[in-house]
Write a protein that holds these residues in place. Structure first.
Motif, PDB file in Angstrom:
ATOM      1  N   GLN A1074       0.821  -1.204   0.000  1.00 49.18           N
ATOM      2  CA  GLN A1074       0.000   0.000   0.000  1.00 49.18           C
ATOM      3  C   GLN A1074       0.862   1.265   0.000  1.00 49.18           C
ATOM      4  O   GLN A1074       1.977   1.265   0.528  1.00 49.18           O
ATOM      5  N   VAL A1075       0.303   2.314  -0.574  1.00 50.02           N
ATOM      6  CA  VAL A1075       0.888   3.646  -0.477  1.00 50.02           C
ATOM      7  C   VAL A1075      -0.195   4.594   0.012  1.00 50.02           C
ATOM      8  O   VAL A1075      -1.383   4.392  -0.231  1.00 50.02           O
ATOM      9  N   GLN A1076       0.217   5.597   0.726  1.00 49.97           N
ATOM     10  CA  GLN A1076      -0.713   6.593   1.253  1.00 49.97           C
ATOM     11  C   GLN A1076      -0.445   7.942   0.602  1.00 49.97           C
ATOM     12  O   GLN A1076       0.703   8.367   0.466  1.00 49.97           O
ATOM     13  N   ILE A1077      -1.496   8.606   0.164  1.00 48.80           N
ATOM     14  CA  ILE A1077      -1.366   9.932  -0.438  1.00 48.80           C
ATOM     15  C   ILE A1077      -1.120  10.941   0.681  1.00 48.80           C
ATOM     16  O   ILE A1077      -1.955  11.119   1.556  1.00 48.80           O
ATOM     17  N   ASN A1078       0.028  11.603   0.631  1.00 47.08           N
ATOM     18  CA  ASN A1078       0.395  12.547   1.690  1.00 47.08           C
ATOM     19  C   ASN A1078       0.058  13.991   1.348  1.00 47.08           C
ATOM     20  O   ASN A1078      -0.255  14.786   2.228  1.00 47.08           O
ATOM     21  N   PHE A1079       0.159  14.325   0.057  1.00 49.11           N
ATOM     22  CA  PHE A1079      -0.016  15.744  -0.276  1.00 49.11           C
ATOM     23  C   PHE A1079      -0.600  15.864  -1.673  1.00 49.11           C
ATOM     24  O   PHE A1079      -0.158  15.202  -2.610  1.00 49.11           O
ATOM     25  N   LEU A1080      -1.620  16.719  -1.799  1.00 47.89           N
ATOM     26  CA  LEU A1080      -2.240  17.041  -3.081  1.00 47.89           C
ATOM     27  C   LEU A1080      -2.089  18.537  -3.352  1.00 47.89           C
ATOM     28  O   LEU A1080      -2.250  19.347  -2.441  1.00 47.89           O
ATOM     29  N   ASN A1081      -1.802  18.867  -4.585  1.00 45.12           N
ATOM     30  CA  ASN A1081      -1.673  20.267  -4.995  1.00 45.12           C
ATOM     31  C   ASN A1081      -2.876  20.619  -5.871  1.00 45.12           C
ATOM     32  O   ASN A1081      -2.980  20.150  -7.007  1.00 45.12           O
ATOM     33  N   PRO A1082      -3.780  21.444  -5.368  1.00 43.73           N
ATOM     34  CA  PRO A1082      -4.993  21.748  -6.153  1.00 43.73           C
ATOM     35  C   PRO A1082      -4.724  22.571  -7.398  1.00 43.73           C
ATOM     36  O   PRO A1082      -5.644  22.831  -8.168  1.00 43.73           O
ATOM     37  N   GLN A1083      -3.477  22.982  -7.597  1.00 42.37           N
ATOM     38  CA  GLN A1083      -3.156  23.766  -8.791  1.00 42.37           C
ATOM     39  C   GLN A1083      -3.376  22.950 -10.065  1.00 42.37           C
ATOM     40  O   GLN A1083      -3.672  23.509 -11.117  1.00 42.37           O
ATOM     41  N   TRP A1084      -3.226  21.615  -9.965  1.00 39.08           N
ATOM     42  CA  TRP A1084      -3.308  20.770 -11.145  1.00 39.08           C
ATOM     43  C   TRP A1084      -4.650  20.031 -11.182  1.00 39.08           C
ATOM     44  O   TRP A1084      -5.391  20.012 -10.197  1.00 39.08           O
ATOM     45  N   THR A1085      -4.926  19.402 -12.297  1.00 41.36           N
ATOM     46  CA  THR A1085      -6.067  18.506 -12.422  1.00 41.36           C
ATOM     47  C   THR A1085      -5.554  17.075 -12.493  1.00 41.36           C
ATOM     48  O   THR A1085      -4.356  16.842 -12.597  1.00 41.36           O
ATOM     49  N   SER A1086      -6.474  16.113 -12.406  1.00 44.49           N
ATOM     50  CA  SER A1086      -6.144  14.686 -12.395  1.00 44.49           C
ATOM     51  C   SER A1086      -5.271  14.364 -11.187  1.00 44.49           C
ATOM     52  O   SER A1086      -4.922  15.252 -10.394  1.00 44.49           O
ATOM     53  N   SER A1087      -4.912  13.092 -11.052  1.00 51.51           N
ATOM     54  CA  SER A1087      -4.135  12.706  -9.881  1.00 51.51           C
ATOM     55  C   SER A1087      -3.355  11.442 -10.206  1.00 51.51           C
ATOM     56  O   SER A1087      -3.159  11.113 -11.385  1.00 51.51           O
ATOM     57  N   LEU A1088      -2.986  10.721  -9.170  1.00 54.22           N
ATOM     58  CA  LEU A1088      -2.064   9.613  -9.344  1.00 54.22           C
ATOM     59  C   LEU A1088      -2.714   8.451 -10.066  1.00 54.22           C
ATOM     60  O   LEU A1088      -3.938   8.322 -10.131  1.00 54.22           O
ATOM     61  N   SER A1089      -1.879   7.596 -10.615  1.00 55.44           N
ATOM     62  CA  SER A1089      -2.289   6.291 -11.121  1.00 55.44           C
ATOM     63  C   SER A1089      -1.290   5.281 -10.606  1.00 55.44           C
ATOM     64  O   SER A1089      -0.163   5.630 -10.247  1.00 55.44           O
TER      65      SER A1089
END
Length: 1464
Positions: A1074-1089
Motif C-alpha cells: 500500500q501507499v498513502q497519499i500525503n499531499f495534493l496540490n490543487p493547482q493541477w487537475t487529475s491525480s495519481l495512477s
C-alpha cells in the motif's frame, strides 16, 4: 589576424625548460611554475589569480605590440604598445622563459627590439647580451603534434635564420586557409631578466603610436529587463527560463548595451529539455531593452530584428535565408557555443562552436543589441567571456567536438612528418572527482567506494585506433550499492571534458553499455544486449572496440557480445564509469595475464563462473550455428530467438555448439514469450551431433538418442517414459531459468531457477557425447545462456549466482533541506535549491524552507557572501504562511520579513525577537548583525512549542513560545548578507505516515461516530497490525522525483509529470502493498495512477507519464484499467482522481495471478488477470498528487472486500450487531485525511447549507462528524449500504447520494443509550421547516408536517430562495402524524423532501436541492406500514412495501441526529 575565431594572443613566462617541455594545447595549460596573461586575466599554473588586469589582449589588432618583463625584484609586468600595465604577479623565479601563445585570431607575430626610453635601465636586459638588430624567432614544427605551430627562441650559440617568413604557405606546409581551420598554438621562449616584445602581424616598419590602446570595455551581460519567465543569475551572465516543462516561450533576453564593431557576443547552452520542438534562437535588434515590450518570441517582432532560427535567417519575423548554414540550432547539445559579431562593414556573422558560418546579412544597422530567445528545448544559457579561463576550456572542448577528426592532417602529410607510433593505452589524468589514477596510469579506482557511488568516470589517454580493443579487469567491488561498471566510447577529449557524475548523463557523442543495455547520448537504443554488467564479479573483464566499418562491439570476459551501435565516428576515446559496486579496474594489454590482486578479500569479490581468472570456471558453451529454420542466433552465440513468433510456433531448435561435460550445468533464461500459442519451451539432451542432425519441426519428433522434458513429461526418442515430473515447463514465465546436467552416473537432472528438480531419467550413455538442446516452441520466443552455465562442484547442488545476494541501499545517505521556489523578487537559487543569492538591492530577499519544520529538527544555513556597503543583516524565524500560497497572494511578498504580517510569523532580527512585526524580546542571544562569512545560523522548533536559534551549533535558548504546530522556516537576505547555503539535512526517522492507519482512527465510521459527543472508545481497542517491513522505492525513477525517509517517501518536486516511482522489490503474491497519499496540490487537475510492470525497472527509462508505458504494464487510472496503454476495463472501483489526502491505496497479486486494488483496506475486486511474476508495483505521481509514502502490513487480506480483522463482517456474531456498533467493518481515514477536503460535492452541499442561515450552534463543532455519501466518498471509506441499529436490531440504509451535517445532541439525553438502543430513520422535509424543527429539537406533534410543504419560488437574483407560503399549520390544528422511513430512497421522494432551486455563489450555476433529517426513533413508538405516497415500485429492495413507512404521533419519540442535503 584572422577573424574566424574569438580570443587572441596570450603571453607570459614559464620556469619549464622548452627543450624538455610537452607542449599543451594552449599556454594556459602550462603547469610547474607558469604565469600567463590571457585576455585581461592573469593565470598561474592554469588558475586565475587576477581577473581584471591591464588591457584586454583579445581587443588588440594587427600592428599592436605587447611585451612581457620580469624585473630584478621578481615582479612580472605586461607592456602594451610601450605602456606598462603594472604588476601582474610577484615572486617570479630568477630563471624563466617568455612564452607566447598564438591563440584564436592571432596567427603571426614578430619579435621587436625593446626601447630603453620606455623603462628604467635596471629593468632592461643586459646590453652586452642584447642583439644589435631585431631578434627574429625561428618557427619550427613540434614533433608529434598535428596542425600546431611552435616558435622557440633559440639559444645564443645557435644560428638564426636570415629573415622571418612573412607567410607560412608552401614551404612550411600550411596555407592561410588551413590556419583558419584550427586553433593554432605557438609558444615563444626567451631569456630571463629581459623584456620580450612582440608585434602582431608582419614586422613593423616603424614604432607604433605610444599609448595606442583602447579604453577598457564594459562587460557584456544580459539586461535586467527580460522575458516574463526569465530568471537571471551569475551576475547577469546566466539566463534561465522558469517552468520549462510547462511553458515554451516568453524567454527573450537582451544584452545590457549595444554591440561594438567586431565584438563577439557568444553564449553557451547549459540546459535543454526534450519536451518541445524548436530550440534556441539568437540574433540582433535595434530595439532598446529599456523601452521594449518583450514579445513571446523574438520572431514575432516585425521591425529592426535579425534572428537565426534553426538553420535559417529571419528578418523582422520573415525568412530571408532558408539554408544559411549546414548547422541547425535545433540540433545543438548542452555545452555547445553560439556566437555572433557585427563587422565594421555592417556584415553580420554567426559562429557555432567557434566556426564562422559566413555572412548572414550585409545590412546590419549601426546600433544593435544582442538578443537570445530561450525557446522550446532551450532552457539555460551563459554568456562566454574569452578572457575567463574556465570559459575558454569549455569553448575549446566545443570546438574540438565540432572539428572533423581529419582537420590538420594535411599539414603533416605535406611536411612529410609521418604518424608517430601509437602510445600505450592508459587512463587520462583528468578523471571524476571521486576517482583516482594509480599504477602509472593503468589502474583507476574510487578510494572511498563505500561512501560514494558515482563521480567515477575515467577516459583513455588517447583516441582508440580502428579495431583496437580496450579491455579492463574489475579488480575490486563493494556490495553496498546497486549498479556496477559501465564501459563505452565518447568523442569528447578528456583534456577539456567537464566530467559528469555518470557518463549516461552526457547528451552528446557518447555510447555506453550499462547493465545489459546500450545507451547513446543518455537514451537507451538496445534493451536486451549481451551479458548483464551488473552481475559481474571481481576478476571479470569488459572491453570495447570500434571497427573500421564504424560498428561498436563490446566484450565480456573475452566473449564478443555482437554489434551494439553503428556509424560511430573515428577517433573516439574509451571511457569507463566506476559506478555503484565497481570500485577498481585495471587496463589489460594483449600480453597481460589475468591474476587477481592480493586484496580481493575485501568487499564482494567472488569470481563469477564466467570469469577468465579460473580455468575451472571458464565456460565457452554457446548455441551452435546449425539450428532450426525459424531460429536466429545473436549476442555472440549466447541468445537464441524466434523472430516470427506470431506466425510460426515450431521448427526453432537450438543446440549447444559442443558436447556437455559430466557435471556441467547448461542454463538458459526465458527472456520473451507470446500468449498466442499453447505449449512452451522444451529442453533436453541428444547424442546426435549437430552436423548429423536434420532438424525436425520439434525435437520430440526425433526417434533416437534424444531425451526431452516437455511440460511435465519426460520423453525418450519421442515416447513418453514418465509423467508428472517435478516441474512444468509450460507454466514458466519470462525471467524463469532452466538448466540441465548429466552426471557422471548417467543421470539427467533439471534445475528451475537454480533448484534441482531431481533425477529426470537414468541410463544416459556415459561414454557418449551429449549436446544440450532447446526447442523454442509455442509461447517461448527468446532465451539466453546465463552466467551460471559451467562446471559445478557438486552435481546435485547449485547456487543462485545470477542474482544479487546483498541488500541494495540508497546511494543518498541523507536528504538535504532545500529552499522553496517561492521567494522575494531579488532572490535566485543555485545548487538544486540549496543555495540562495540576493542578486540586486538590499531587500526583497525573503526565502522559505521547502517543507514544514519537524519537531526538534534543526534547519541551518551558512553565510557565504557579504556586501559591506549595506547595513543591517539577515533575519531568521518560523511562519505559518504556506510558501505554496505566495504566488496566489494579491500583494505578494513584502520587501522585508518584518513586514510579513498576513500569517503568524516569529522572527529574530539582530538581537530582537518579533511576532508579526511587534517586539517580543530584546537582547536575545548573539546579534545576527555581527555574523560574518562562514558563520552558521539555525532555527529549531522544539516539542514544547518554543523556537530556538542556534549560532555555530550553540543553542541561544528559547526565542519565542506558543509557536504553532505546522510552521515553515523563513529567512530574509537583507542588508549585508547576500548569499547563504543550507548545511543541514532532514530528520530521517520514521514518520507516522509510514504506519498503516488503524481501524480505530480518531475519525469514526458510520457506526463509531454515533457514540459522540463522548470520546470514541468503543471499537477503538484493536490496533492495526505492525508492518513487517517497508518496501523501498527504487533509485531509478522519474526525473522530477525526490526520495526521502530512507526511500519510503516519494515527492514530485517540479511540474506535473515525470513522477513515476517503482518499488525496488517484486510484488510478492498474496501480499498487500500500500501507499498513502500525503499531499495534493490543487493547482493541477487529475491525480495519481498505479499499477504493475512485468519488466525489471532498474534500467528502465521512464516516460513522462505511466500511460505511455507500452510493454508489460497494467495501470489503474481514474476509474479505468489499462494494459500497455489500451483500456481494458471501465467503471472499476472509485475514481482515483477524487482520492483525498490520507487515502491508502494498495495492490495485491493473488495466487491466481489476478491483480486487486484496495482502497482504505477494502478490496475493489479483480482489476486484471494473468499478471506475470515477478512484477513490480508502479506509482505515477501525476497532477495533483505530489507525495506518497509506502505502507506494508503483515496481514494478507481476504479477497472480495472482507477484512481478516477479528471484527470483520464475516466474523461478527449477531450479538455484536445488536449492540449497535459493528466495529471495524469499515473505517474512514483520520480527520486530517477526510474525503471532504477535496470533495467538490460536499463543498457544494456546504455552500447550500450556508444559504439557509442556520446558527452554527446547532451543528457539531468537529468536522469529522460531517460525512459526504457521494459515490466517490463512500467507496473510498468502504461503506456498506445497510446497517443494523437498536434493540431489537433493525435495518436502515446509508444516505448514499446525500451529504450529512451532524447536529448537536441534547446534552440532557443519555447519548449512549439513544445512539445504541434506538432505531435509525429518515424524515424528508422542506427547507422552510428546517429552522423550526431545529429550534424544537425533535419531530414532535405540532411541528411542521412534511405533507404540508409546497414548492418554493426561485429567487431570480440568485444566492437564495423563498417559500411560496408558510408550510406550518394554523393554531389549534390537530397534531399530525410524523412519517419516517429507514431509507432515503423513500423519505427523499419529492412528495416529502420538496426540491428548491438555488444559484451557487461560487459558480453562479443553478442547482436543485433537497433537505431531510436523520433521526433516532425510540423503539415501540412508531408503527411500520405501507407507503402513503404513491410509489409504483419498491424504492428500496431491502425493505418490503408493507414496512417501508413508519408513523409516530408521540412527543419526544425522535431525536434529531443530522441534517441531510442533496444537490443536483
Amino acid at each position: 589576424q584572422v577573424n574566424s575565431w574569438s580570443g587572441s594572443i596570450e603571453i607570459g613566462v614559464t620556469a619549464l625548460d622548452p627543450d624538455h617541455l610537452d607542449f599543451p594545447s594552449s599556454a594556459t595549460g602550462l603547469k610547474g611554475g607558469s604565469w600567463v596573461i590571457s585576455g585581461c586575466s592573469v593565470l598561474r599554473d592554469g588558475r586565475s589569480i587576477l581577473e581584471e588586469y591591464g588591457q584586454d589582449l583579445d581587443q588588440l589588432g594587427e600592428g599592436d605590440r605587447v611585451g612581457i618583463q620580469r624585473t630584478a625584484n621578481g615582479e612580472l609586468h605586461l607592456w602594451v604598445n610601450g605602456q606598462d600595465c603594472g604588476v601582474a604577479a610577484t615572486g617570479i623565479p630568477p630563471r624563466v622563459w617568455a612564452v607566447v601563445d598564438l591563440y584564436g585570431k592571432c596567427t603571426q607575430v614578430t619579435v621587436v627590439p625593446s626601447s630603453r626610453g620606455r623603462q628604467k635601465p635596471s629593468s632592461l636586459f643586459n646590453p652586452s647580451r642584447a642583439p644589435t638588430c631585431p631578434t627574429w624567432a625561428s618557427l619550427t614544427w613540434h614533433e608529434g603534434t598535428s596542425a600546431r605551430v611552435y616558435a622557440l627562441a633559440l639559444p645564443r650559440n645557435q644560428s638564426r635564420p636570415d629573415k622571418f617568413p612573412n607567410s607560412l604557405e608552401s614551404e612550411n606546409g600550411l596555407s592561410s586557409m588551413e590556419l583558419s581551420e584550427v586553433v593554432s598554438n605557438a609558444i615563444l621562449s626567451a631569456y630571463n631578466d629581459s623584456l620580450l616584445s612582440v608585434s602582431l602581424g608582419s614586422p613593423p616598419s616603424g614604432e607604433g603610436p605610444p599609448g595606442g590602446g583602447s579604453a577598457p570595455l564594459t562587460a557584456l551581460l544580459f539586461h535586467e529587463k527580460c522575458g516574463t519567465l526569465i530568471k537571471l543569475s551569475n551576475n547577469n551572465k546566466t539566463a534561465e527560463r522558469r517552468r520549462p516543462l510547462d511553458e515554451f516561450n516568453n524567454g527573450v533576453v537582451m544584452t545590457n548595451r549595444p554591440l561594438r564593431d567586431n565584438e563577439m557576443f557568444e553564449i553557451r547552452i547549459d540546459k535543454l529539455v526534450d519536451k518541445w520542438s524548436g530550440s534556441i534562437e539568437i540574433g540582433v535588434t535595434t530595439h532598446n531593452p529599456n523601452s521594449l515590450e518583450y514579445p513571446a518570441t523574438m520572431t514575432n517582432l516585425r521591425s529592426g530584428t535579425i534572428m537565426m532560427s534553426g538553420c535559417g535567417i529571419l528578418t523582422n519575423g520573415k525568412g530571408t535565408r532558408r539554408e544559411y548554414c549546414e548547422f541547425s540550432l535545433d540540433e545543438l547539445q548542452e555545452g555547445d557555443h553560439i556566437g555572433l559579431t557585427r563587422k565594421s562593414n555592417n556584415a553580420l556573422h554567426f559562429y557555432i562552436n567557434g566556426i564562422d558560418q559566413g555572412v548572414a546579412t550585409t545590412l546590419t544597422p549601426q546600433v544593435v543589441y544582442g538578443v537570445v530567445d530561450l525557446y522550446g528545448m532551450a532552457v539555460k544559457v551563459t554568456i562566454v567571456h574569452n578572457h575567463n579561463h574556465s570559459d575558454r576550456l569549455r569553448r575549446n572542448n566545443a570546438i574540438m567536438r565540432a572539428l572533423s577528426p581529419d582537420v590538420g592532417r594535411r599539414a603533416l602529410e605535406a611536411s612529410g612528418v609521418g604518424e608517430p607510433d601509437p602510445e600505450r593505452l592508459l587512463f587520462h589524468a583528468n578523471c571524476g572527482q571521486k576517482a583516482a589514477i594509480i599504477n602509472e596510469g593503468r589502474t583507476a579506482l574510487r578510494p572511498h567506494a563505500t561512501d560514494d557511488f558515482n563521480h567515477g568516470v575515467v577516459l583513455s589517454n588517447r583516441a582508440l585506433r580502428n579495431n583496437e580493443v580496450f579491455q579492463v579487469r574489475i579488480d575490486k567491488m563493494v556490495d553496498k550499492w546497486a549498479g556496477s561498471i559501465e564501459i563505452g566510447v565518447t568523442t569528447h577529449n578528456p583534456t577539456y571534458l567537464q566530467l559528469p557524475s555518470t557518463m549516461t548523463n552526457l547528451r552528446s557523442g557518447t555510447w555506453m553499455m550499462t547493465g545489459n543495455g546500450v545507451m547513446h547520448n543518455g537514451t537507451t537504443i538496445l534493451d536486451e544486449y549481451g551479458h548483464n554488467l551488473d552481475r559481474l564479479k571481481a576478476g571479470d573483464t569488459v572491453g570495447v572496440v570500434r571497427k573500421e566499418d564504424g560498428t561498436l562491439h563490446f566484450f565480456v570476459n573475452g566473449v564478443a557480445q555482437g554489434p551494439a551501435a553503428w556509424n560511430v565516428p573515428p577517433n573516439v576515446y574509451a571511457v569507463v564509469d566506476l559506478y555503484g559496486q565497481a570500485a577498481q579496474a585495471t587496463i589489460l594489454d594483449d600480453t597481460d595475464l589475468l591474476p587477481l590482486p592480493d586484496d580481493l578479500s575485501e568487499g564482494n569479490n567472488q569470481v563469477s563462473p564466467s570469469s577468465p581468472s579460473s580455468v575451472a570456471s571458464v565456460s565457452d558453451l554457446r548455441f551452435h550455428q546449425l539450428h532450426g529454420s525459424n531460429a536466429v542466433i545473436t549476442n555472440g552465440g549466447r541468445t537464441a530467438l524466434r523472430p516470427s513468433a506470431r506466425q510460426q510456433r515450431s521448427d526453432h531448435q537450438r543446440r549447444a555448439h559442443r558436447a556437455l561435460r559430466d557435471g556441467e550445468l547448461f542454463e538458459i533464461v526465458i527472456q520473451k514469450m507470446v500468449d498466442r500459442w499453447s505449449g512452451s519451451i522444451e529442453a533436453g539432451v541428444t547424442a546426435i551431433r549437430p552436423e548429423d542432425l536434420e532438424f525436425p519441426n520439434t525435437m520430440t519428433d526425433i526417434d533416437y538418442d534424444t531425451w526431452m522434458l516437455s511440460g511435465t513429461a519426460i520423453m525418450q526418442d519421442g515416447n513418453t517414459m514418465r509423467n508428472n515430473y517435478g516441474c512444468d515447463l509450460d507454466s514458466l514465465t519470462t525471467g524463469s531459468r532452466i538448466g540441465m546436467m548429466r552426471t557422471a552416473k548417467g543421470d539427467l537432472h533439471y534445475f528451475i531457477n537454480g533448484v534441482d528438480q531431481g533425477v529426470a531419467c537414468s541410463g544416459l550413455p556415459s561414454g557418449k557425447e551429449v549436446y544440450a538442446v532447446v526447442d523454442l516452441y509455442g509461447q517461448c520466443v527468446q532465451v539466453s545462456i546465463t552466467s551460471a552455465t559451467g562446471p559445478m562442484d557438486n552435481s546435485l547442488s547449485t547456487s543462485n549466482i545470477t542474482e544479487k545476494s546483498f541488500p541494495i541501499h540508497s546511494p543518498v545517505p541523507g536528504v538535504a533541506h532545500r529552499f522553496h521556489n517561492s521567494c522575494g523578487k531579488n532572490v535566485a537559487f543555485q545548487d538544486d535549491g540549496c543555495r540562495a543569492v540576493r542578486l540586486a538591492g538590499y531587500c526583497h530577499g525573503i526565502i522559505f524552507s521547502m517543507k514544514e519544520l519537524k519537531t526538534d529538527e534543526v534547519f541551518e544555513v551558512k553565510i557565504e557572501e557579504l556586501d559591506e556597503k549595506w547595513s543591517g543583516s539577515f533575519c531568521l524565524g518560523l511562519t505559518t504562511l504556506l510558501p505554496s500560497e505566495v504566488p496566489y497572494a494579491a500583494t505578494g511578498l513584502p520587501a522585508s520579513l518584518l513586514e510579513l504580517q498576513s500569517k503568524a510569523t516569529w522572527v529574530v532580527t539582530g538581537s530582537e525577537v518579533r511576532r508579526n512585526g511587534l517586539l517580543q524580546k530584546q537582547n536575545y542571544g548573539c546579534s545576527l548583525e555581527r555574523l560574518g562569512v562562514g558563520n552558521r545560523v539555525g532555527v529549531k522548533h522544539c516539542v514544547d512549542d518554543t523556537m530556538h536559534i542556534l549560532v555555530d551549533g550553540e543553542d541561544m535558548g528559547p526565542a519565542a513560545t506558543g509557536v504553532a504546530k505546522n510552521v515553515y522556516v523563513v529567512l530574509d537576505l537583507y542588508g549585508r548578507v547576500t548569499a547563504v547555503s543550507i548545511v543541514s539535512s532532514t530528520v530521517l526517522e520514521e514518520s507516522d505516515g509510514t504506519k498503516p492507519p488503524s481501524v480505530t482512527s480518531e475519525t469514526c465510521s458510520e457506526e463509531e461516530e454515533e457514540e459522540e459527543p463522548a470520546p470514541v472508545s468503543a471499537g477503538c481497542e484493536h490496533e492495526a497490525p505492525v508492518p513487517l517491513a517497508a518496501m523501498e522505492f527504487l533509485e531509478n525513477h522519474g526525473k522530477n522525483i525526490l526520495l526521502s525517509n530512507s526511500n519510503l517517501t516519494a515527492t514530485r518536486v517540479a511540474s506535473y509529470n515525470q513522477g513515476i516511482v517503482v518499488i525496488a522489490q517484486p510484488l510478492p503474491p498474496g501480499q498487500l502493498f500500500q501507499v498513502q497519499i500525503n499531499f495534493l496540490n490543487p493547482q493541477w487537475t487529475s491525480s495519481l495512477s498505479l499499477g504493475v510492470i512485468g519488466t525489471s525497472p532498474e534500467r528502465l527509462n521512464f516516460p513522462a507519464t505511466a500511460c505511455s508505458l507500452k510493454r508489460s504494464a497494467w495501470l489503474l487510472q481514474r476509474d479505468s484499467v489499462f494494459h500497455n496503454s489500451l483500456k481494458i476495463c471501465e467503471n472499476y472501483g472509485p475514481n482515483l482522481d477524487t482520492c483525498p489526502e490520507g487515502t491508502v491505496l494498495g495492490l495485491l497479486l493473488d495466487l491466481s495471478s489476478c491483480l486487486h486494488l484496495y482502497v482504505n483496506g477494502m478490496d475493489q475486486g479483480v482489476a486484471a488477470q494473468d499478471i506475470p511474476t515477478p512484477c513490480y508495483m508502479l506509482v505515477d505521481l501525476y497532477g495533483q498528487c505530489e507525495q506518497v509514502v509506502t505502507i506494508v502490513t503483515n496481514d494478507t487480506p481476504a479477497l472480495g472486500g472482507e477484512s481478516t480483522d477479528l471484527h470483520s463482517q464475516g466474523d461478527m456474531e449477531k450479538a455484536d450487531m445488536v449492540d449497535g456498533i459493528k466495529e471495524s467493518v469499515c473505517w474512514t481515514p483520520p480527520v486530517d485525511m477526510n474525503t471532504m477536503k477535496t470533495c467538490e460535492y460536499h463543498a457544494l452541499c456546504a455552500r447550500f447549507k450556508d444559504l439557509l442561515l442556520l446558527p452554527d450552534d446547532y451543528f457539531a463543532e468537529d468536522p469529522k462528524f460531517s460525512l459526504c455519501y457521494c459515490e466517490s466518498c463512500h467507496k473510498l471509506r468502504g461503506d456498506e449500504a445497510y446497517y443494523k441499529r437498536g434493540e431489537p436490531p433493525r435495518d436502515y440504509a446509508l444516505p448514499f447520494g446525500w451529504c450529512r451535517f451532524n447536529l448537536r445532541v441534547n446534552p440532557q439525553l443519555e447519548v449512549a443509550s439513544t445512539c445504541k438502543k434506538w432505531h435509525m430513520a429518515y424524515h424528508g422535509t422542506s427547507v422552510g421547516a428546517v429552522r423550526r424543527m431545529l429550534d424544537q429539537g425533535e419531530l414532535g406533534a405540532g411541528s411542521a408536517s412534511i405533507l404540508s410543504c409546497r414548492p418554493a419560488k426561485v429567487d431570480p437574483q440568485g444566492g437564495g430562495y423563498h417559500e411560496a407560503e408558510n408550510s406550518s399549520p394554523g393554531h389549534g390544528a390537530e397534531p399530525q402524524c410524523i412519517l419516517l422511513s429507514p431509507t432515503l430512497r423513500y423519505a427523499g421522494l419529492e412528495a416529502f423532501a420538496t426540491k428548491v432551486q438555488f444559484r451557487d455563489p461560487k459558480s453562479q450555476r443553478q442547482h436543485g436541492a433537497q433537505v431531510a433529517f436523520q433521526v433516532c426513533v425510540r423503539p415501540g413508538s412508531y408503527k411500520p406500514g405501507p407507503p402513503s405516497a404513491g410509489a409504483p415500485e419498491p424504492p428500496d429492495p431491502r425493505f418490503s412495501m408493507a414496512e417501508i413507512e413508519w408513523v409516530t404521533k408521540e412527543k419526544g419519540a425522535t431525536v434529531l441526529y443530522g441534517l441531510l442535503v442533496r444537490v443536483e
